[in-house]
Scaffold this motif. Structure first.
Motif, mmCIF file in Angstrom:
data_model
loop_
_atom_site.group_PDB
_atom_site.id
_atom_site.type_symbol
_atom_site.label_atom_id
_atom_site.label_comp_id
_atom_site.label_asym_id
_atom_site.label_seq_id
_atom_site.Cartn_x
_atom_site.Cartn_y
_atom_site.Cartn_z
ATOM 1 N N HIS A 188 14.843 13.084 -2.406
ATOM 2 C CA HIS A 188 14.068 11.842 -2.483
ATOM 3 C C HIS A 188 12.593 12.200 -2.368
ATOM 4 N N ALA A 189 11.795 11.756 -3.334
ATOM 5 C CA ALA A 189 10.346 11.947 -3.288
ATOM 6 C C ALA A 189 9.718 10.713 -2.644
ATOM 7 N N TRP A 190 8.916 10.926 -1.618
ATOM 8 C CA TRP A 190 8.335 9.791 -0.907
ATOM 9 C C TRP A 190 6.822 9.924 -0.825
ATOM 10 N N SER A 191 6.178 8.801 -0.663
ATOM 11 C CA SER A 191 4.726 8.786 -0.519
ATOM 12 C C SER A 191 4.332 7.524 0.226
ATOM 13 N N VAL A 192 3.089 7.463 0.638
ATOM 14 C CA VAL A 192 2.555 6.290 1.343
ATOM 15 C C VAL A 192 1.721 5.484 0.364
ATOM 16 N N PHE A 193 2.177 4.296 0.038
ATOM 17 C CA PHE A 193 1.459 3.466 -0.926
ATOM 18 C C PHE A 193 0.085 3.092 -0.367
ATOM 19 N N GLY A 194 -0.955 3.317 -1.181
ATOM 20 C CA GLY A 194 -2.308 2.961 -0.764
ATOM 21 C C GLY A 194 -2.845 3.816 0.364
ATOM 22 N N GLU A 195 -2.406 5.071 0.427
ATOM 23 C CA GLU A 195 -2.795 5.916 1.559
ATOM 24 C C GLU A 195 -4.302 6.100 1.660
ATOM 25 N N GLU A 196 -4.972 6.285 0.543
ATOM 26 C CA GLU A 196 -6.420 6.486 0.590
ATOM 27 C C GLU A 196 -7.135 5.247 1.119
ATOM 28 N N LEU A 197 -6.646 4.074 0.728
ATOM 29 C CA LEU A 197 -7.236 2.842 1.234
ATOM 30 C C LEU A 197 -6.978 2.694 2.729
ATOM 31 N N LEU A 198 -5.758 3.017 3.146
ATOM 32 C CA LEU A 198 -5.428 2.942 4.565
ATOM 33 C C LEU A 198 -6.292 3.901 5.383
ATOM 34 N N ARG A 199 -6.581 5.051 4.791
ATOM 35 C CA ARG A 199 -7.361 6.059 5.511
ATOM 36 C C ARG A 199 -8.758 5.536 5.872
ATOM 37 N N SER A 200 -9.287 4.683 4.998
ATOM 38 C CA SER A 200 -10.627 4.148 5.252
ATOM 39 C C SER A 200 -10.625 2.951 6.194
ATOM 40 N N HIS A 201 -9.433 2.453 6.542
ATOM 41 C CA HIS A 201 -9.342 1.275 7.411
ATOM 42 C C HIS A 201 -8.587 1.553 8.711
ATOM 43 N N MET A 202 -8.135 2.786 8.913
ATOM 44 C CA MET A 202 -7.359 3.113 10.107
ATOM 45 C C MET A 202 -7.900 4.367 10.772
ATOM 46 N N ARG A 203 -7.662 4.444 12.051
ATOM 47 C CA ARG A 203 -7.929 5.695 12.746
ATOM 48 C C ARG A 203 -6.868 6.724 12.346
ATOM 49 N N ASP A 204 -7.204 7.985 12.540
ATOM 50 C CA ASP A 204 -6.284 9.052 12.147
ATOM 51 C C ASP A 204 -4.933 8.914 12.840
ATOM 52 N N ALA A 205 -4.962 8.569 14.115
ATOM 53 C CA ALA A 205 -3.708 8.453 14.869
ATOM 54 C C ALA A 205 -2.865 7.298 14.335
ATOM 55 N N GLU A 206 -3.520 6.197 13.969
ATOM 56 C CA GLU A 206 -2.790 5.042 13.431
ATOM 57 C C GLU A 206 -2.167 5.386 12.083
ATOM 58 N N LEU A 207 -2.940 6.057 11.240
ATOM 59 C CA LEU A 207 -2.416 6.433 9.927
ATOM 60 C C LEU A 207 -1.267 7.422 10.059
ATOM 61 N N SER A 208 -1.398 8.349 10.970
ATOM 62 C CA SER A 208 -0.318 9.322 11.180
ATOM 63 C C SER A 208 0.959 8.632 11.615
ATOM 64 N N ALA A 209 0.819 7.603 12.422
ATOM 65 C CA ALA A 209 1.995 6.856 12.869
ATOM 66 C C ALA A 209 2.651 6.129 11.698
#
Length: 309
Positions: A188-209
């Motif tokens: 299964h290939a997986w990814s985080v939808f909108g990861e780049e956008l999330l990166r600009s709106h979340m702290r690193d720890a939140e995004l990692s979670a």
């Protein structure tokens, strides 16, 4: 093991070598299936009919029919029931109509990829992947035995039709690998939808979670899918690969000596096969190994026996 009962093999009868016949015969023998070997001769264009000698078309068909008969006679020495036929018309349409007429449950196609290494799947292959109502096995010039089978699934699918297709893919991949004493990788290939956008709106720890939550959900889905297997043979391993399917699946195939990729092509039954799933099409454009493609339950081919070619 009767995975298939009536196999249709499409070849170019005039090729010098036919490794695909050995592969199809081996599969038919292990499944106790009947095998029909066909070649398709397109109808001559009307303009060509005006200036080409009349016997030429008949000679062309007869030469292929004679060669198919020779190949079938050799193949019957294995004890498998082997028939032949020369089909006429547009290749993909002629093949699908033969499937509908004779109730075949698998089509294998060997020619159209004669380069070494093989090139991408050709127009006839693509049409079969879109429109053929039964599984389509597209093989390369070496016709490698499927000892390492890759089952590509969408472990996060919510649609019941796609969930059933996942189970069909895994079940068929395991059945084929079992015939060869091989192994199956469930990927299964997986990814985080909108990861780049999330990166600009979340702290690193939140995004990692968030990323870990999505990865764990994919892992749980893959494990649950494997748990649906009635038997635990052959050896099956699970692979979670991060990235876009059209990128990571061809990379995994090349890096792990995969012999056969089992995957779905059409994700929506209501489209009657006219449109192939965008992700599936992008994957197939980059694959160079053998592919066994399945349609979901309820798929209806747009090709009909009673419609004009």
């Amino acid at each position: 093991m009767s995975i298939f009962k009536r196999i249709l093999l499409d070849i170019n009868a005039l090729d010098e070598a036919h490794p695909a016949i050995a592969l199809a015969l081996d599969l038919a023998g292990r499944c106790h299936a009947r095998l029909k070997i066909v070649d398709v001769v397109p109808e001559l264009p009307r303009l060509a009919q005006r200036y080409l000698p009349a016997p030429l078309e008949t000679d062309l068909v007869d030469s292929r029919r004679e060669r198919l008969s020779q190949l079938a006679a050799e193949a019957r020495n294995t004890g498998t029931t082997v028939e032949t036929n020369v089909l006429r018309g547009k290749p993909a349409v002629a093949i699908i109509r033969e499937i509908l007429r004779s109730d075949h449950d698998l089509v294998m196609r060997a020619h159209g990829r004669v380069e070494t290494p093989p090139g991408p799947f050709g127009p006839v292959d693509q049409q079969l992947l879109r429109k053929c109502p039964v599984p389509v096995w597209l093989i390369g010039p070496d016709a490698a035995r499927p000892r390492h089978v890759l089952a590509c699934v969408d472990a996060g699918a919510d649609d019941p039709v796609e969930q059933r297709l996942n189970r069909q893919i895994l079940t068929l991949a395991c059945a084929i690998a079992a015939l060869e004493g091989g192994t199956v990788t469930l990927l299964h290939a997986w990814s985080v939808f909108g990861e780049e956008l999330l990166r600009s709106h979340m702290r690193d720890a939140e995004l990692s979670a968030v990323v870990e939550s999505i990865r764990q959900a994919a892992a749980d889905g893959l494990e649950a899918l494997e748990d649906t297997l009635a038997e635990r043979t052959p050896e099956t391993t699970r692979e979670l690969v991060r990235g876009r399917p059209e990128d990571v699946i061809p990379q995994f195939v090349a890096a792990h000596d995969v012999d056969l990729v089992v995957m779905g092509t059409v994700a929506r039954t209501g489209l009657a096969g006219v449109v192939m799933g965008n992700t599936a099409e992008r994957i197939l454009l980059r694959l160079r190994t053998a592919v066994l493609a399945l349609k979901p339950d309820g798929f209806l081919s747009p090709v009909r026996l009673d419609a004009p070619a």
